[in-house]
Design a protein around this motif. Structure first.
Motif, mmCIF file in Angstrom:
data_model
loop_
_atom_site.group_PDB
_atom_site.id
_atom_site.type_symbol
_atom_site.label_atom_id
_atom_site.label_comp_id
_atom_site.label_asym_id
_atom_site.label_seq_id
_atom_site.Cartn_x
_atom_site.Cartn_y
_atom_site.Cartn_z
ATOM 1 N N MET A 1 0.826 -1.213 0.000
ATOM 2 C CA MET A 1 0.000 0.000 0.000
ATOM 3 C C MET A 1 0.857 1.260 0.000
ATOM 4 O O MET A 1 0.516 2.234 -0.649
ATOM 5 C CB MET A 1 -0.931 0.008 1.204
ATOM 6 N N ALA A 2 1.972 1.170 0.670
ATOM 7 C CA ALA A 2 2.859 2.334 0.707
ATOM 8 C C ALA A 2 3.349 2.634 -0.706
ATOM 9 O O ALA A 2 3.458 3.793 -1.102
ATOM 10 C CB ALA A 2 4.034 2.046 1.632
ATOM 11 N N GLN A 3 3.578 1.557 -1.488
ATOM 12 C CA GLN A 3 4.076 1.740 -2.865
ATOM 13 C C GLN A 3 3.052 2.493 -3.716
ATOM 14 O O GLN A 3 3.412 3.343 -4.537
ATOM 15 C CB GLN A 3 4.369 0.387 -3.489
ATOM 16 N N LEU A 4 1.767 2.207 -3.465
ATOM 17 C CA LEU A 4 0.708 2.890 -4.212
ATOM 18 C C LEU A 4 0.791 4.399 -4.028
ATOM 19 O O LEU A 4 0.617 5.161 -4.971
ATOM 20 C CB LEU A 4 -0.664 2.398 -3.743
ATOM 21 N N ARG A 5 1.089 4.804 -2.802
ATOM 22 C CA ARG A 5 1.144 6.246 -2.522
ATOM 23 C C ARG A 5 2.334 6.875 -3.258
ATOM 24 O O ARG A 5 2.226 7.941 -3.837
ATOM 25 C CB ARG A 5 1.251 6.462 -1.011
ATOM 26 N N VAL A 6 3.432 6.136 -3.267
ATOM 27 C CA VAL A 6 4.654 6.649 -3.910
ATOM 28 C C VAL A 6 4.439 6.842 -5.411
ATOM 29 O O VAL A 6 5.011 7.741 -6.021
ATOM 30 C CB VAL A 6 5.821 5.638 -3.667
ATOM 31 N N LEU A 7 3.567 6.003 -5.991
ATOM 32 C CA LEU A 7 3.397 6.037 -7.454
ATOM 33 C C LEU A 7 2.629 7.257 -7.955
ATOM 34 O O LEU A 7 2.216 7.305 -9.108
ATOM 35 C CB LEU A 7 2.682 4.758 -7.923
ATOM 36 N N SER A 8 2.461 8.251 -7.101
ATOM 37 C CA SER A 8 1.734 9.444 -7.544
ATOM 38 C C SER A 8 2.588 10.322 -8.460
ATOM 39 O O SER A 8 2.063 11.155 -9.185
ATOM 40 C CB SER A 8 1.260 10.262 -6.332
ATOM 41 N N SER A 9 3.922 10.140 -8.458
ATOM 42 C CA SER A 9 4.735 10.981 -9.359
ATOM 43 C C SER A 9 5.170 10.183 -10.589
ATOM 44 O O SER A 9 5.400 8.967 -10.518
ATOM 45 C CB SER A 9 5.968 11.521 -8.635
ATOM 46 N N ALA A 10 5.272 10.900 -11.747
ATOM 47 C CA ALA A 10 5.640 10.250 -13.013
ATOM 48 C C ALA A 10 7.009 9.585 -12.894
ATOM 49 O O ALA A 10 7.213 8.463 -13.383
ATOM 50 C CB ALA A 10 5.656 11.288 -14.131
ATOM 51 N N ALA A 11 7.953 10.280 -12.228
ATOM 52 C CA ALA A 11 9.312 9.739 -12.122
ATOM 53 C C ALA A 11 9.299 8.419 -11.343
ATOM 54 O O ALA A 11 9.964 7.449 -11.741
ATOM 55 C CB ALA A 11 10.209 10.760 -11.425
ATOM 56 N N ALA A 12 8.504 8.387 -10.262
ATOM 57 C CA ALA A 12 8.455 7.154 -9.453
ATOM 58 C C ALA A 12 7.825 6.016 -10.261
ATOM 59 O O ALA A 12 8.271 4.871 -10.208
ATOM 60 C CB ALA A 12 7.646 7.400 -8.183
ATOM 61 N N ARG A 13 6.786 6.334 -11.053
ATOM 62 C CA ARG A 13 6.134 5.290 -11.848
ATOM 63 C C ARG A 13 7.110 4.727 -12.884
ATOM 64 O O ARG A 13 7.180 3.523 -13.086
ATOM 65 C CB ARG A 13 4.881 5.852 -12.553
ATOM 66 N N ARG A 14 7.862 5.634 -13.507
ATOM 67 C CA ARG A 14 8.805 5.162 -14.526
ATOM 68 C C ARG A 14 9.900 4.322 -13.901
ATOM 69 O O ARG A 14 10.295 3.287 -14.430
ATOM 70 C CB ARG A 14 9.421 6.338 -15.275
ATOM 71 N N ALA A 15 10.403 4.791 -12.733
ATOM 72 C CA ALA A 15 11.484 4.054 -12.071
ATOM 73 C C ALA A 15 11.003 2.663 -11.656
ATOM 74 O O ALA A 15 11.722 1.676 -11.801
ATOM 75 C CB ALA A 15 11.973 4.843 -10.857
ATOM 76 N N ALA A 16 9.763 2.588 -11.160
ATOM 77 C CA ALA A 16 9.262 1.295 -10.675
ATOM 78 C C ALA A 16 8.651 0.462 -11.807
ATOM 79 O O ALA A 16 8.433 -0.736 -11.640
ATOM 80 C CB ALA A 16 8.207 1.545 -9.596
ATOM 81 N N GLY A 17 8.361 1.100 -12.951
ATOM 82 C CA GLY A 17 7.711 0.390 -14.063
ATOM 83 C C GLY A 17 6.287 -0.008 -13.708
ATOM 84 O O GLY A 17 5.773 -1.026 -14.167
ATOM 85 N N LEU A 18 5.645 0.819 -12.857
ATOM 86 C CA LEU A 18 4.294 0.493 -12.392
ATOM 87 C C LEU A 18 3.373 1.694 -12.546
ATOM 88 O O LEU A 18 3.840 2.836 -12.640
ATOM 89 C CB LEU A 18 4.345 0.117 -10.902
#
Ligand SMILES: C[S@@+](CC[C@H](N)C(=O)[O-])C[C@H]1O[C@@H](n2cnc3c(N)ncnc32)[C@H](O)[C@@H]1O
Length: 402
Positions: free
Chosen positions: A1-18
């Motif tokens: 669930m913590a990861q979901l919150r982090v994925l709010s930024s484009a950079a984080a989504r690209r880095a995680a591929g999620l």
């Protein structure tokens, strides 16, 4: 669930591929598109039959579904609206230069609005474009708005990214694409564009500036969708839908024509037609006969006594046509039809006529094989016999199956 919150930024989504999918319908659409969903969260309050259905579908695909309080979901989504479903899905890997292209690509030059980008991705998927090309390193295709507008199509689309429009066009040209730029001021009318029977890349431009002058200069064609009324341009999502449909249809038609032109069947039938016409001319001049009549005489002479049923097959004509073909040969006394009309044989007079006509046949063969070496001629004959045998056997098989 913590990861979901982090994925709010484009950079984080690209880095995680999620990326994060919000809402029941988007989660369902992504699942249907074959997107790899890692986990789904369902609000306790979501109790409609469709929620049960989706839970079962996700479960059937091995996706864990976790029930949480509606407040937690709202917090995780970071919005003010209530949310009943959230899911985390893997973004498709961006293909490397070694990965093969499809036949039809859409190039988005600096499209800024996520809604437009999503619409283009959705239309590209629906209308058969296999590659979507981005011409910069910043455009984000994993945002909620892009995902929403694309109805999850982005998760099942091959998105290729280049550092500049120039690099993208170079790669497309190297891969054999005809690059077609669209602009409200394009020189040609799109519906009349001379699209060739090869890969086509459609380029659409930025909402304000359109396609850049450099890209237009490097393209093979620049086309416009004619507009009525005093409108400056169409919305890029709308224009892309029209162009995708129109250019793809033209590309498929051009490919079809090229492919039909290149089929073996067409080559053989054209060759047969021209050789027969030439022989017809030569025989008509000499004896007032058609080439089919001379060939019929040759076939019967070669086999001494030929069942008429076999002649139908050899000459490719029906019984009535065969009767019409053989009648003048019978009238001249060159051919007899015996065995109660079932078989035919060449008379001595017919053999003499054939011998006299033979030089004409040889002359025609010389003309049609004028630039072939003796080896090429015998290879051609052997290959044609093999094709004949294959076709005959396939025909027997099909007729046997019926
Ligand atoms: C909103 S338009 C850009 C308008 C911009 N002021 C211009 O003049 O190019 C965005 C993109 O949609 C496509 N487009 C819009 N209207 C078009 C038309 N009538 N014919 C062809 N393409 C069009 C082009 O790719 C264009 O770059």
């Amino acid at each position: 669930m913590a990861q979901l919150r982090v994925l709010s930024s484009a950079a984080a989504r690209r880095a995680a591929g999620l990326c994060v999918l919000e809402g029941r319908s988007l989660v369902g659409q992504a699942l249907n598109a074959g997107a790899p969903i890692r986990v789904a969260l369902r609000a306790d309050s979501a109790g409609a039959p469709q929620d049960e259905e989706l839970t079962n579908e996700l479960g059937g695909s091995g996706v864990p579904v976790v029930r949480v309080g509606a407040g937690v979901l709202r917090q995780l989504s970071g919005g003010s609206r209530p949310v009943s479903w959230l899911a985390m899905a893997a973004l498709p890997d961006e293909p490397g230069p070694e990965q093969a292209w499809g036949d039809f690509a859409v190039v988005c030059e600096n499209i800024e609005d996520p809604g437009n980008l999503g619409t283009i991705l959705r239309s590209a998927r629906a209308l058969g474009a296999t590659d979507v090309v981005l011409t910069d390193v910043v455009t984000d295709v994993s945002s909620r708005r892009v995902l929403d507008a694309s109805r999850g199509a982005v998760l099942a689309t091959r998105v290729r990214r280049f550092s500049s429009p120039c690099a993208a066009l170079r790669a497309l040209h190297d891969a054999g694409f005809q690059v077609v730029v669209t602009s409200p001021r394009g020189r040609g009318i799109q519906a009349l564009a001379s699209v060739q029977g090869r890969r086509v890349a459609l380029v659409v431009g930025n909402e304000t500036d359109g396609v850049s002058a450099d890209t237009e200069a490097a393209a093979d064609l620049a086309v416009r969708i004619p507009m009525a009324g005093s409108v400056e341009s169409l919305n890029v999502g709308v224009a892309t839908g029209i162009s995708l449909y129109e250019l793809r249809t033209r590309m498929v038609l051009a490919m079809l024509t090229d492919r039909i032109r290149g089929t073996l069947g067409r080559e053989i039938s054209l060759t047969g037609r021209f050789v027969r016409e030439l022989l017809d001319e030569a025989m008509r001049d000499a004896e007032g006969l058609s080439s089919a009549q001379v060939i019929a005489l040759m076939v019967v002479a070669a086999e001494r006594c030929t069942p008429l049923a076999e002649l139908h097959g050899d000459l490719g004509v029906g019984p009535a046509e065969l009767e019409e073909l053989l009648a003048p040969l019978r009238d001249r006394g060159w051919l007899i039809v015996a065995d109660e009309g079932r078989a035919s044989a060449v008379t001595l007079k017919g053999e003499q006529a054939l011998a006299a006509l033979w030089p004409i046949q040889e002359q025609v063969e010389e003309e049609v094989c004028a630039d072939l070496s003796p080896e090429e001629r015998s290879t051609l004959t052997a290959l044609l016999r093999r094709v004949q045998n294959n076709a005959r056997q396939a025909l027997d098989r099909r007729q046997g199956e019926r």
